[in-house]
Every structure is written in structure tokens, then in C-alpha cells.
Design a protein around this motif. Sequence first.
Motif, PDB file in Angstrom:
ATOM      1  N   ARG A   1       0.521   5.915   9.956  1.00 41.61           N
ATOM      2  CA  ARG A   1       0.970   6.090  11.390  1.00 41.61           C
ATOM      3  C   ARG A   1       3.028   6.838  11.408  1.00 41.61           C
ATOM      4  NH1 ARG A   1      -0.602   0.630  10.465  1.00 41.61           N
ATOM      5  NH2 ARG A   1       1.485   0.263  10.368  1.00 41.61           N
ATOM      6  N   MET A   2       3.107   6.836  10.372  1.00 47.52           N
ATOM      7  CA  MET A   2       4.705   7.765  10.232  1.00 47.52           C
ATOM      8  C   MET A   2       4.764   8.956  10.034  1.00 47.52           C
ATOM      9  SD  MET A   2       6.434   4.697   7.344  1.00 47.52           S
ATOM     10  CE  MET A   2       7.871   5.742   7.264  1.00 47.52           C
ATOM     11  N   GLU A   3       3.562   9.662   9.286  1.00 47.38           N
ATOM     12  CA  GLU A   3       3.399  10.930   9.533  1.00 47.38           C
ATOM     13  C   GLU A   3       3.103  11.415  11.291  1.00 47.38           C
ATOM     14  OE1 GLU A   3       3.484  14.712   8.229  1.00 47.38           O
ATOM     15  OE2 GLU A   3       3.668  13.780   7.360  1.00 47.38           O
ATOM     16  N   ASN A   4       2.838  10.233  11.846  1.00 41.59           N
ATOM     17  CA  ASN A   4       2.009  10.470  13.099  1.00 41.59           C
ATOM     18  C   ASN A   4       3.227  10.743  13.792  1.00 41.59           C
ATOM     19  OD1 ASN A   4      -1.069  10.729  12.601  1.00 41.59           O
ATOM     20  ND2 ASN A   4      -0.568   9.250  13.471  1.00 41.59           N
ATOM     21  N   ARG A   5       4.365   9.552  13.637  1.00 44.29           N
ATOM     22  CA  ARG A   5       5.185   9.129  14.692  1.00 44.29           C
ATOM     23  C   ARG A   5       6.069  10.406  14.621  1.00 44.29           C
ATOM     24  NH1 ARG A   5       5.998   3.185  13.435  1.00 44.29           N
ATOM     25  NH2 ARG A   5       5.052   2.388  14.926  1.00 44.29           N
TER      26      ARG A   5
ATOM     27  N   THR B   1       5.018  13.563  15.752  1.00 47.60           N
ATOM     28  CA  THR B   1       5.150  13.013  17.801  1.00 47.60           C
ATOM     29  C   THR B   1       6.800  13.711  18.500  1.00 47.60           C
ATOM     30  OG1 THR B   1       3.548  11.612  17.911  1.00 47.60           O
ATOM     31  CG2 THR B   1       4.883  11.927  19.526  1.00 47.60           C
ATOM     32  N   LEU B   2       7.380  12.957  17.258  1.00 48.22           N
ATOM     33  CA  LEU B   2       8.777  13.993  16.885  1.00 48.22           C
ATOM     34  C   LEU B   2       9.331  14.814  16.972  1.00 48.22           C
ATOM     35  CD1 LEU B   2      10.683  10.511  15.716  1.00 48.22           C
ATOM     36  CD2 LEU B   2      10.568  11.073  17.870  1.00 48.22           C
ATOM     37  N   GLU B   3       8.743  15.847  16.156  1.00 48.63           N
ATOM     38  CA  GLU B   3       8.674  17.171  16.194  1.00 48.63           C
ATOM     39  C   GLU B   3       8.435  17.413  16.892  1.00 48.63           C
ATOM     40  OE1 GLU B   3       7.164  17.733  12.117  1.00 48.63           O
ATOM     41  OE2 GLU B   3       8.915  17.190  10.714  1.00 48.63           O
ATOM     42  N   ARG B   4       7.127  17.554  17.720  1.00 49.21           N
ATOM     43  CA  ARG B   4       6.752  17.808  18.731  1.00 49.21           C
ATOM     44  C   ARG B   4       7.471  17.889  20.173  1.00 49.21           C
ATOM     45  NH1 ARG B   4       1.291  16.029  17.074  1.00 49.21           N
ATOM     46  NH2 ARG B   4       1.941  14.336  18.469  1.00 49.21           N
ATOM     47  N   ILE B   5       8.675  16.836  20.381  1.00 49.80           N
ATOM     48  CA  ILE B   5       8.961  16.450  21.327  1.00 49.80           C
ATOM     49  C   ILE B   5      10.867  17.581  21.147  1.00 49.80           C
ATOM     50  CG2 ILE B   5      10.855  14.489  22.246  1.00 49.80           C
ATOM     51  CD1 ILE B   5       8.059  12.650  22.057  1.00 49.80           C
ATOM     52  N   LEU B   6      10.924  17.354  19.924  1.00 49.49           N
ATOM     53  CA  LEU B   6      12.356  18.264  20.291  1.00 49.49           C
ATOM     54  C   LEU B   6      11.784  19.506  19.790  1.00 49.49           C
ATOM     55  CD1 LEU B   6      13.610  16.501  16.818  1.00 49.49           C
ATOM     56  CD2 LEU B   6      14.800  16.557  18.451  1.00 49.49           C
ATOM     57  N   ASP B   7      10.422  20.375  19.765  1.00 51.92           N
ATOM     58  CA  ASP B   7      10.378  21.293  20.276  1.00 51.92           C
ATOM     59  C   ASP B   7      10.349  21.729  21.381  1.00 51.92           C
ATOM     60  OD1 ASP B   7      10.143  22.005  17.366  1.00 51.92           O
ATOM     61  OD2 ASP B   7       7.897  21.865  16.830  1.00 51.92           O
ATOM     62  N   ALA B   8       9.726  20.833  22.055  1.00 51.54           N
ATOM     63  CA  ALA B   8      10.091  20.848  23.495  1.00 51.54           C
ATOM     64  C   ALA B   8      11.505  21.266  24.081  1.00 51.54           C
ATOM     65  CB  ALA B   8       8.882  20.113  24.567  1.00 51.54           C
ATOM     66  N   GLU B   9      12.178  20.017  23.204  1.00 52.18           N
ATOM     67  CA  GLU B   9      13.660  19.779  24.274  1.00 52.18           C
ATOM     68  C   GLU B   9      14.646  20.667  23.826  1.00 52.18           C
ATOM     69  OE1 GLU B   9      14.272  17.063  26.744  1.00 52.18           O
ATOM     70  OE2 GLU B   9      12.025  16.840  27.481  1.00 52.18           O
ATOM     71  N   SER B  10      14.350  20.714  22.563  1.00 47.65           N
ATOM     72  CA  SER B  10      14.927  21.967  21.902  1.00 47.65           C
ATOM     73  C   SER B  10      14.857  23.050  20.503  1.00 47.65           C
ATOM     74  CB  SER B  10      16.247  20.847  21.097  1.00 47.65           C
ATOM     75  OG  SER B  10      17.545  21.626  20.127  1.00 47.65           O
ATOM     76  N   PRO B  11      14.594  24.220  21.143  1.00 48.30           N
ATOM     77  CA  PRO B  11      13.323  25.305  20.261  1.00 48.30           C
ATOM     78  C   PRO B  11      14.293  25.224  19.496  1.00 48.30           C
ATOM     79  CG  PRO B  11      13.473  25.695  22.702  1.00 48.30           C
ATOM     80  CD  PRO B  11      14.529  23.726  22.574  1.00 48.30           C
ATOM     81  N   GLY B  12      15.597  25.334  18.737  1.00 49.70           N
ATOM     82  CA  GLY B  12      15.897  25.582  17.875  1.00 49.70           C
ATOM     83  C   GLY B  12      16.610  24.731  17.636  1.00 49.70           C
ATOM     84  N   TRP B  13      16.314  23.493  17.233  1.00 48.87           N
ATOM     85  CA  TRP B  13      16.686  22.507  16.130  1.00 48.87           C
ATOM     86  C   TRP B  13      16.525  22.881  14.990  1.00 48.87           C
ATOM     87  CZ3 TRP B  13      14.018  19.184  12.825  1.00 48.87           C
ATOM     88  CH2 TRP B  13      12.182  18.957  13.352  1.00 48.87           C
ATOM     89  N   ARG B  14      14.979  23.458  14.459  1.00 52.38           N
ATOM     90  CA  ARG B  14      14.854  23.713  13.009  1.00 52.38           C
ATOM     91  C   ARG B  14      16.245  24.492  12.208  1.00 52.38           C
ATOM     92  NH1 ARG B  14       9.328  21.504  11.859  1.00 52.38           N
ATOM     93  NH2 ARG B  14       8.010  21.458  13.912  1.00 52.38           N
ATOM     94  N   ASN B  15      16.272  25.434  13.194  1.00 49.77           N
ATOM     95  CA  ASN B  15      17.080  26.441  12.503  1.00 49.77           C
ATOM     96  C   ASN B  15      18.956  25.758  12.432  1.00 49.77           C
ATOM     97  OD1 ASN B  15      15.201  28.342  12.443  1.00 49.77           O
ATOM     98  ND2 ASN B  15      15.937  29.400  14.655  1.00 49.77           N
ATOM     99  N   LYS B  16      18.784  25.101  13.399  1.00 48.19           N
ATOM    100  CA  LYS B  16      20.290  24.206  12.487  1.00 48.19           C
ATOM    101  C   LYS B  16      20.269  23.396  11.488  1.00 48.19           C
ATOM    102  CE  LYS B  16      21.413  23.782  17.759  1.00 48.19           C
ATOM    103  NZ  LYS B  16      21.300  23.153  19.135  1.00 48.19           N
ATOM    104  N   LEU B  17      19.134  22.991  10.805  1.00 48.34           N
ATOM    105  CA  LEU B  17      19.249  22.126  10.230  1.00 48.34           C
ATOM    106  C   LEU B  17      19.873  22.556   8.576  1.00 48.34           C
ATOM    107  CD1 LEU B  17      16.225  19.981  10.176  1.00 48.34           C
ATOM    108  CD2 LEU B  17      18.436  19.211  10.773  1.00 48.34           C
TER     109      LEU B  17
END
Length: 76
Positions: A52-56, A59-75
Amino acid sequence: MDHFGFVLGILFLVVVVPMWIRHHYRHRTETRRALNAEDERALDDLRALAERMENRVQTLERILDAESPGWRNKLS
């Protein structure tokens, strides 16, 4: 009278002690199996929670990808 006590002692060792030992170890084995079954149920619960935690997280990663496409590079 000495022979009577000797015979009783032998009967005790031949009949009663093996029955007691068999009961003792059977009880230990059943207890160990019960603990193992409880451990398996606990592991199953933890696996379900992890899934369940992995699914969450996905889901959060998909939301972040849609809302803020460059969030992974900022990390990085």
C-alpha cells in the motif's frame, strides 16, 4: 518389600516417563507451530502495508510529474 519398590520404579520409568516426555515435546512443537503461524500472519500484514505504501508513493510521483515535471532534477 524391596522388590515391590524396584518394580514400581521400573514401571514408572518404562510407562510414565515416556508418556510425560512425549506430551512435553508434542506441546512444545504445537506451540512452535502456532508461533510460526502468527509470525507468518504478521509478515503478511507487513507485506500488505508495504505494498500500500509503495502504491501511495507511485501515486504521489505521478501527481508530482504532472504538477511539476522537473521535480526529480531538483532533488539531485
